[in-house]
Scaffold this active site. Structure first.
Site, PDB file in Angstrom:
ATOM      1  CE1 TYR A 173     -63.776  -9.450 -70.680  1.00 29.60           C
ATOM      2  CE2 TYR A 173     -62.174  -7.696 -70.992  1.00 29.60           C
ATOM      3  CZ  TYR A 173     -62.472  -9.036 -70.825  1.00 29.60           C
ATOM      4  OH  TYR A 173     -61.454  -9.955 -70.808  1.00 29.60           O
TER       5      TYR A 173
ATOM      6  CD  GLU B 209     -56.437 -12.618 -75.374  1.00 24.63           C
ATOM      7  OE1 GLU B 209     -55.913 -11.625 -74.865  1.00 24.63           O
ATOM      8  OE2 GLU B 209     -57.278 -12.551 -76.302  1.00 24.63           O
TER       9      GLU B 209
END
Length: 526
Positions: free
Chosen positions: A242, A489
């Site tokens: 991230y 996902e």
């Protein structure tokens, strides 16, 4: 509808029924050709909120509805001498990443702020509040002092080496923090936004908790603003998962915007106005809104302040914010020029990028929905380079994206897991893809999961109800394979914006029924 005030039911939606048929072909790029009929948005809303219970870390409560999950991560933070039990796993693994978790809570809170009455009427408001509080309780724990925020629990590299249930975790649970020497203004700003937005949500039902959240939000914003820096520069461990590509300036503007909404204190609005140029709020013309990039959200919220007389002194800058917000919305609606529109698949789905594209679809649908309501209340339209778009047309397009998600697409697949007759059954998710801990309590080790469960062609033993998976590619094609994590996902920040949009579409359906009743009565009287 807001929690503060009840909007009067509007009677002009009869026209919208006709417009949906006429306008969809223009705005949605042909979605009606693959339409499979009406959708139950109430069921979709209920299932979307179940997903957050499946993603819980920590000691699960007595009223846990997703029963295939059990307690996990009960020693999180112990190694560092802090209590970091709780919070959410972001996706199909078991790391607790602070930035996407905070954005998830901000979007859930914004959904409740805008459409709390609709959520209440469906009986789902309590579940939405529980989903928010599960996150904010964790943020309170993670904010151990004014200038310290624990940013992550677990290590993405070691976590990804293993395929096992969260109840069996043997991977590192080391915790990482930002502080004065290791700044993370992006993380602090987003967490401040989440807690400020949540403080609005709990203001009437739990005022003490609301005040506590606001106190933390204000401290976190001050910390992030005083000690500026990107969190992924301080914590290299997040870089591969991230990374804060947009930097921290959007999150500081975002945090200040939400603090202004929560406090009505002028210095937060002055910050949003005074820092607009320096922080890129007026220079970045966006085509996405996500856990990383908040500019479009800031621009939209700032532009919504224009209608209030007390903001007249800031009208010049707010008008510039509005110009950028309009650019984002027009790019979504295919009404910009010079190649600045968001791409679409042949069947009309917004397509920003290959990996987990549905996150951008859900956030775009949410912003369109919220802003269409704002324009409708102010009796205004959206002015784009390629023409005027009415609030009804904006809502129509948002609905078309949601209907695509629920099954109106070439694959005739619902990308919201557990909804409809066909949906992904091999979701890339460790907990769901292995036999439930409740049914098989034998320990499953790190590599055992890869050896016996990951490569199986059979459906996951547990259904990850309410998860919005990454979705189809640029040609509307989707491969339901567990190893196809780009498409299969799901993430918490995919589903969070849908809560608000589903709630609004439920309102729309109710208004249609009311209008049909009125029409029938009028016909009978004749």
């Amino acid at each position: 509808m807001t929690l503060k005030d009840h909007r009067h039911k509007q009677c002009h939606f009869l026209l919208l029924l006709v417009m949906i048929t006429i306008s969809s072909a223009t705005l949605t790029g042909g979605l009606p050709e693959t339409d499979v009929g009406g959708f139950d948005y109430g069921e979709a809303l209920s299932k979307s909120l179940l997903y957050f219970e499946a993603q819980r870390s920590g000691r699960l409560p007595y009223n846990q509805r997703v029963t295939w999950r059990d307690h996990s991560g009960l020693t999180d933070g112990l190694e560092q001498g802090v209590d970091l039990v709780g919070g959410y796993h972001d996706a199909g693994d078991h790391v607790k990443f602070g930035l996407p978790m905070a954005f998830t809570v901000t979007m859930l809170s914004w959904s409740v702020i805008e459409y709390g009455d609709s959520l209440a009427s469906t009986g789902e408001l309590s579940h939405a509040l529980e989903a928010i509080k599960w996150g904010t309780d964790y943020f309170i724990k993670a904010h151990t002092s004014p200038n310290v925020l624990w940013a992550e629990v677990g290590d993405g590299d070691t976590d990804h080496y293993c395929w096992q249930r969260p109840e069996d975790m043997t991977t590192s649970r080391r915790a990482f923090k930002i502080d004065e020497n290791n700044p993370g203004s992006d993380l602090a700003g987003e967490t401040a936004a989440a807690m400020a937005a949540a403080s609005i949500v709990f203001r009437s039902t739990n005022p003490h908790y609301s005040h506590l959240l606001l106190h933390h939000a204000q401290q976190l914003f001050e910390f992030g603003d005083k000690y500026r820096g990107k969190y992924d520069e301080s914590l290299r461990v997040v870089k591969s998962y991230y990374a804060s590509v947009s930097g921290y300036m959007d999150e500081l503007l975002w945090g200040a915007t939400w603090l202004y909404r929560a406090t009505d204190k002028d210095h937060y609005l002055s910050y949003v106005v005074d820092m607009a140029h320096q922080f890129g709020g007026l220079s970045w013309a966006m085509s996405e809104f996500s856990w990383d990039v908040k500019f479009a959200g800031v621009q939209l919220l700032a532009s919504m302040l224009l209608k209030e007389e007390k903001h007249k002194q800031h009208s010049k800058v707010l008008q510039q914010y509005k110009s950028k917000a309009d650019h984002y919305l027009c790019s979504i609606l295919n009404k910009n020029i010079n190649g600045t529109n968001v791409r679409r698949t042949p069947a009309g789905l917004l397509y920003v990028r290959q990996w987990n594209n549905m996150q951008y679809v859900s956030t775009a649908s949410f912003l369109l929905t919220v802003y269409s309501d704002h324009l409708r209340k102010s009796n205004s339209d959206l002015e784009c380079h390629e023409g005027t778009v009415t609030p009804d047309e904006m809502l129509i397009f948002a609905k078309s994206q949601i209907d695509y998600i629920l099954g109106s697409n070439p694959m005739k697949t619902s990308y919201l897991v557990g909804y409809g007759p066909k949906y992904p059954i091999r979701v890339h998710h460790r907990g769901a893809s292995i036999a439930s801990f409740k049914e098989y309590k034998g320990f499953i080790g790190c590599t055992q999961g890869y050896d016996y469960w990951y490569g199986r062609s059979e459906p996951n033993p547990s259904v990850l109800v309410g998860a919005l998976v990454g979705g189809p590619d640029h040609q509307d094609e989707f491969v339901d394979r567990r190893g196809n994590y780009v498409q299969t996902e799901a993430c918490t920040y995919n589903t969070a914006p849908l809560v608000g949009v589903f709630a609004r579409l439920i309102e729309l359906e109710e208004q249609k029924l009311e209008e049909e009743d009125v029409s029938l009565v009028a016909t009978y009287k004749k």
